[in-house]
Design an enzyme around this catalytic site. Sequence first.
Site, PDB file in Angstrom:
ATOM      1  N   VAL A  98       0.868  -1.182   0.000  1.00  0.00           N
ATOM      2  CA  VAL A  98       0.000   0.000   0.000  1.00  0.00           C
ATOM      3  C   VAL A  98       0.898   1.224   0.000  1.00  0.00           C
ATOM      4  CG1 VAL A  98      -1.888   1.217   1.152  1.00  0.00           C
ATOM      5  CG2 VAL A  98      -1.668  -1.276   1.405  1.00  0.00           C
ATOM      6  N   CYS A  99       0.549   2.209  -0.811  1.00  0.00           N
ATOM      7  CA  CYS A  99       1.263   3.487  -0.822  1.00  0.00           C
ATOM      8  C   CYS A  99       2.756   3.261  -1.110  1.00  0.00           C
ATOM      9  CB  CYS A  99       1.006   4.200   0.503  1.00  0.00           C
ATOM     10  SG  CYS A  99       1.327   5.968   0.515  1.00  0.00           S
ATOM     11  N   THR A 100       3.632   3.901  -0.352  1.00  0.00           N
ATOM     12  CA  THR A 100       5.070   3.790  -0.611  1.00  0.00           C
ATOM     13  C   THR A 100       5.644   2.436  -0.217  1.00  0.00           C
ATOM     14  OG1 THR A 100       5.513   4.828   1.538  1.00  0.00           O
ATOM     15  CG2 THR A 100       5.480   6.261  -0.408  1.00  0.00           C
ATOM     16  N   THR A 118       1.970   3.208  -6.736  1.00  0.00           N
ATOM     17  CA  THR A 118       2.320   3.681  -5.405  1.00  0.00           C
ATOM     18  C   THR A 118       1.654   5.037  -5.194  1.00  0.00           C
ATOM     19  OG1 THR A 118       4.173   3.991  -3.857  1.00  0.00           O
ATOM     20  CG2 THR A 118       4.452   4.892  -6.065  1.00  0.00           C
TER      21      THR A 118
END
Length: 221
Positions: A98-100, A118
């Site tokens: 998830v995300c970075t 990302t």
Amino acid sequence: MDVAILIYEGFTALDVTGPFEVLSRLPEAKVRFVAATPGMCAADQPGFGLVAEPLESMERPGVVVVSGGSTTTRFLDDEPVLSWLRQAHGTSLWTTSVCTGSLLLGAAGLLEGRRATTFWYELESLSCFGAEPVSQRVVEDGKIITAAGVSSGIDMALVVCDRLQGAAYTQAVQLGIEYDPQPPHDAGSVAKAPAEVVRFMRDNLERSYGPSWARRTAQTS
């Protein structure tokens, strides 16, 4: 089903609590938060933290979830974390981020030649790890599923649920958590937000987070 959610000091709360809420509803699910340094782990916003178990407590999880956060880039050369990711991915059914968190997958060498996404501010940085950046909310490539920023972890976890249990079960989970987003503004992506809002957020992130990993790498090369 063993589910390991990797966290670290400075993780983003919703990156992990969203997927937890979905994946904990899988049949016989055992969801654990794990970290290289076990114990209380503080999130990147004050007042929230989670207790993490040692990485070795989840050596062969069926599902791996890698959280993002404001400190992710500090761990891109953390070999205990990267080694665990490689090992866990070797036997997992699904490896996700998830995300970075996808930058950690990239640093572990798991995104080479793959499509991935990302958080929008770091999207270009995926190229540093041999991945093809894709501006989508959820990207599936083989058994790796990457999600864009923060709230998209819920969508990603529902995709995993769908792959494991099918549509009817996933729809029941979605209804169970009443996931039916209806925000007051349609501004949840760079493509949809007004230009002035995008500029404001870029400036804010530049000050609080710093340059993207791609820019930092370019500056030191």
